[in-house]
Design a protein around this motif. Structure first.
Motif, PDB file in Angstrom:
ATOM      1  N   ARG A  96      -9.000  88.406 186.326  1.00 21.66           N
ATOM      2  CA  ARG A  96      -8.556  87.033 186.546  1.00 21.66           C
ATOM      3  C   ARG A  96      -8.188  86.450 185.195  1.00 21.66           C
ATOM      4  N   ASN A  97      -7.277  85.502 185.200  1.00 19.95           N
ATOM      5  CA  ASN A  97      -6.786  84.977 183.928  1.00 19.95           C
ATOM      6  C   ASN A  97      -6.821  83.457 183.905  1.00 19.95           C
ATOM      7  N   LEU A  98      -7.516  82.905 182.916  1.00 16.05           N
ATOM      8  CA  LEU A  98      -7.584  81.460 182.717  1.00 16.05           C
ATOM      9  C   LEU A  98      -7.027  81.063 181.360  1.00 16.05           C
ATOM     10  N   LEU A  99      -6.504  82.034 180.615  1.00 12.32           N
ATOM     11  CA  LEU A  99      -6.015  81.769 179.261  1.00 12.32           C
ATOM     12  C   LEU A  99      -4.612  82.349 179.111  1.00 12.32           C
ATOM     13  N   SER A 100      -3.717  81.921 179.982  1.00 17.11           N
ATOM     14  CA  SER A 100      -2.362  82.469 179.988  1.00 17.11           C
ATOM     15  C   SER A 100      -1.545  81.974 178.798  1.00 17.11           C
ATOM     16  N   LEU A 101      -0.654  82.827 178.327  1.00 19.68           N
ATOM     17  CA  LEU A 101       0.262  82.441 177.261  1.00 19.68           C
ATOM     18  C   LEU A 101       1.330  81.494 177.809  1.00 19.68           C
ATOM     19  N   ALA A 102       1.637  80.448 177.052  1.00 21.20           N
ATOM     20  CA  ALA A 102       2.645  79.467 177.462  1.00 21.20           C
ATOM     21  C   ALA A 102       4.032  80.033 177.212  1.00 21.20           C
ATOM     22  N   PRO A 103       4.867  80.136 178.240  1.00 21.45           N
ATOM     23  CA  PRO A 103       6.187  80.769 178.065  1.00 21.45           C
ATOM     24  C   PRO A 103       7.148  79.960 177.202  1.00 21.45           C
ATOM     25  N   GLY A 104       6.966  78.627 177.106  1.00 21.87           N
ATOM     26  CA  GLY A 104       7.929  77.812 176.375  1.00 21.87           C
ATOM     27  C   GLY A 104       7.557  77.519 174.934  1.00 21.87           C
ATOM     28  N   ALA A 105       6.502  78.152 174.425  1.00 19.36           N
ATOM     29  CA  ALA A 105       6.050  77.858 173.063  1.00 19.36           C
ATOM     30  C   ALA A 105       6.979  78.471 172.030  1.00 19.36           C
ATOM     31  N   ASP A 106       7.220  77.727 170.933  1.00 23.51           N
ATOM     32  CA  ASP A 106       8.000  78.323 169.843  1.00 23.51           C
ATOM     33  C   ASP A 106       7.086  79.016 168.833  1.00 23.51           C
ATOM     34  N   ARG A 107       5.801  78.721 168.899  1.00 30.93           N
ATOM     35  CA  ARG A 107       4.829  79.385 168.033  1.00 30.93           C
ATOM     36  C   ARG A 107       3.453  79.325 168.705  1.00 30.93           C
ATOM     37  N   HIS A 108       2.710  80.405 168.580  1.00 29.31           N
ATOM     38  CA  HIS A 108       1.375  80.495 169.170  1.00 29.31           C
ATOM     39  C   HIS A 108       0.359  80.636 168.041  1.00 29.31           C
ATOM     40  N   VAL A 109      -0.690  79.809 168.079  1.00 30.02           N
ATOM     41  CA  VAL A 109      -1.758  79.883 167.092  1.00 30.02           C
ATOM     42  C   VAL A 109      -3.049  80.225 167.818  1.00 30.02           C
ATOM     43  N   LEU A 110      -3.651  81.359 167.471  1.00 23.85           N
ATOM     44  CA  LEU A 110      -4.892  81.827 168.078  1.00 23.85           C
ATOM     45  C   LEU A 110      -6.033  81.560 167.106  1.00 23.85           C
ATOM     46  N   ILE A 111      -7.080  80.877 167.577  1.00 25.17           N
ATOM     47  CA  ILE A 111      -8.184  80.502 166.690  1.00 25.17           C
ATOM     48  C   ILE A 111      -9.497  80.923 167.338  1.00 25.17           C
ATOM     49  N   ALA A 112     -10.158  81.906 166.736  1.00 22.07           N
ATOM     50  CA  ALA A 112     -11.384  82.471 167.290  1.00 22.07           C
ATOM     51  C   ALA A 112     -12.585  82.116 166.432  1.00 22.07           C
ATOM     52  N   GLY A 113     -13.705  81.915 167.092  1.00 22.63           N
ATOM     53  CA  GLY A 113     -14.984  81.729 166.408  1.00 22.63           C
ATOM     54  C   GLY A 113     -15.972  82.757 166.927  1.00 22.63           C
ATOM     55  N   PHE A 166     -14.709  83.946 156.443  1.00 20.52           N
ATOM     56  CA  PHE A 166     -16.117  84.298 156.544  1.00 20.52           C
ATOM     57  C   PHE A 166     -16.963  83.279 155.791  1.00 20.52           C
ATOM     58  N   GLY A 167     -18.013  82.799 156.441  1.00 20.51           N
ATOM     59  CA  GLY A 167     -18.964  81.912 155.787  1.00 20.51           C
ATOM     60  C   GLY A 167     -18.477  80.502 155.541  1.00 20.51           C
ATOM     61  N   VAL A 168     -17.431  80.055 156.233  1.00 16.59           N
ATOM     62  CA  VAL A 168     -16.960  78.678 156.074  1.00 16.59           C
ATOM     63  C   VAL A 168     -17.884  77.768 156.887  1.00 16.59           C
ATOM     64  N   PRO A 169     -18.605  76.836 156.259  1.00 13.17           N
ATOM     65  CA  PRO A 169     -19.521  75.967 157.009  1.00 13.17           C
ATOM     66  C   PRO A 169     -18.778  75.161 158.068  1.00 13.17           C
ATOM     67  N   ARG A 170     -19.470  74.832 159.167  1.00 10.28           N
ATOM     68  CA  ARG A 170     -18.840  74.090 160.258  1.00 10.28           C
ATOM     69  C   ARG A 170     -18.205  72.794 159.756  1.00 10.28           C
ATOM     70  N   GLY A 171     -18.865  72.130 158.812  1.00 15.69           N
ATOM     71  CA  GLY A 171     -18.334  70.869 158.316  1.00 15.69           C
ATOM     72  C   GLY A 171     -17.056  71.002 157.512  1.00 15.69           C
ATOM     73  N   GLU A 172     -16.781  72.203 156.982  1.00 16.51           N
ATOM     74  CA  GLU A 172     -15.566  72.427 156.196  1.00 16.51           C
ATOM     75  C   GLU A 172     -14.430  73.014 157.024  1.00 16.51           C
ATOM     76  N   GLN A 173     -14.719  73.416 158.247  1.00 13.83           N
ATOM     77  CA  GLN A 173     -13.690  74.053 159.072  1.00 13.83           C
ATOM     78  C   GLN A 173     -12.540  73.114 159.444  1.00 13.83           C
ATOM     79  N   PRO A 174     -12.795  71.810 159.739  1.00 16.63           N
ATOM     80  CA  PRO A 174     -11.668  70.931 160.069  1.00 16.63           C
ATOM     81  C   PRO A 174     -10.601  70.860 158.981  1.00 16.63           C
ATOM     82  N   ALA A 175     -11.016  70.917 157.732  1.00 18.94           N
ATOM     83  CA  ALA A 175     -10.032  70.872 156.651  1.00 18.94           C
ATOM     84  C   ALA A 175      -9.138  72.106 156.679  1.00 18.94           C
TER      85      ALA A 175
END
Length: 318
Positions: A96-113, A166-175
């Motif tokens: 089953r798929n709940l994370l489908s790729l958007a067909p109309g995107a001009d760029r895709h950014v994947l961000i994993a934790g 690697f090792g980026v504190p949660r508080g520094e990740q938004p930057a």
């Protein structure tokens, strides 16, 4: 659909507490191709069923690849899969798929934790195969604790699209995320998976840039909901059958007790198995599987956790 019996063909200890299992069909037949970002139900040797993202190539019909993180405080599913060995038998359901790729995107950014790399890895394979513009940003507490690092660094197909943190504190990740967001236009789409707090930060940074509907989130844990104010309501099926839903019962449980067959799996609003159509009425969404746009449309809901804002719902079982 009946489950498929599979054999554990390979076990790889990817990181402390994380192991990858490569599964092949016990009957020797190939799997059907699966969509990028898909997950499957896996029933382990103790009979406990859990959902795991498929992190191999979507077009690979020879095997399925899942990664399991041991969760000591879980209900036992991950512990059981950390005890299996090569040639042990498991069962898997339909993808089953709940994370489908958007067909109309001009760029895709994947961000994993952390272990959230699993569904995004399959998205990266598909995007590369499609020749799409994408980048994969992977945050982990350390190199040693991260899964699939060697694969990402050695994957000639798209290793130049991968950035590791690697090792980026949660508080520094938004930057860091803000710098990534600066390169996106309004047609960009973002896909994220990881700890809840991490995904909230990703959404907070990218939603103002591309719009919340274009930030796609894959949840591993159920949302905490205050149920103290819940009220009873009525559900009518498109067949004409009517059921009263008490304040302390879910739609799914009432239908099941009355002999109505509804496909279900996690029963926590994560997997999307019981999502059904809403023909009339206003649902109160409490799931973690439908997208923001799906919820806004009001034409479907997860029967295991969601309730009604109106006195009555008319639903169509999928």
């Amino acid at each position: 659909m009946p489950n498929t019996v599979v054999r554990v063909a390979e076990v790889v200890e990817e990181a402390p507490g994380i192991r990858a299992l490569r599964l092949v069909r016990a009957d020797g037949l190939p799997f059907d191709p699966h969509p990028a970002g898909a997950h499957v139900d896996v029933t382990g040797p103790t009979g406990i069923l859990r959902q795991y993202s498929l992190c191999g190539r979507p077009d690979d019909t020879s095997s399925l690849l899942i990664a399991v993180k041991r969760e000591p405080d879980s209900r036992g599913g991950s512990e059981a899969l950390h005890a299996v060995a090569e040639n042990d038998k498991l069962e898997v359901g339909e993808s089953r798929n709940l994370l489908s790729l958007a067909p109309g995107a001009d760029r895709h950014v994947l961000i994993a934790g952390g272990i959230g790399i699993t569904p995004l890895l399959s998205l990266a394979y598909q995007l590369h195969a499609d020749g799409a513009e994408f980048e994969l940003h992977y945050f982990a507490s350390s190199r040693e604790s991260a899964a699939f690092v060697s694969l990402l660094e050695e994957q000639a197909a798209f290793r130049d699209r991968v950035l590791l943190y690697f090792g980026v504190p949660r508080g520094e990740q938004p930057a860091v995320l803000t710098e990534v967001a600066a390169g996106l236009g309004s047609a960009g789409h973002v896909y994220t998976c990881g700890p809840e707090g991490f995904m909230e930060q990703v959404t907070g940074v990218f939603a103002p840039v591309v719009g919340e509907p274009q930030v796609h989130v894959e949840h591993f844990t159920a949302a905490e909901v205050d149920t103290s104010g819940d009220q009873p309501f009525t559900v009518e099926l498109d067949t004409g059958e009517v059921f009263e839903i008490p304040a302390d019962r879910s739609i799914l449980s009432v239908l099941t007790d009355n002999g109505i067959e509804v496909f279900k799996s996690c029963e926590e609003g994560i997997c999307g198995s019981c999502v059904s159509g809403v023909l009339e009425g206003t649902p109160e969404h409490r799931d973690q599987c439908l997208s923001a746009s799906d919820k806004a449309s009001g034409d479907q809901m997860a029967l295991c956790v969601s309730r009604a804002r109106s006195e009555k719902l008319v639903i169509e079982l999928y």
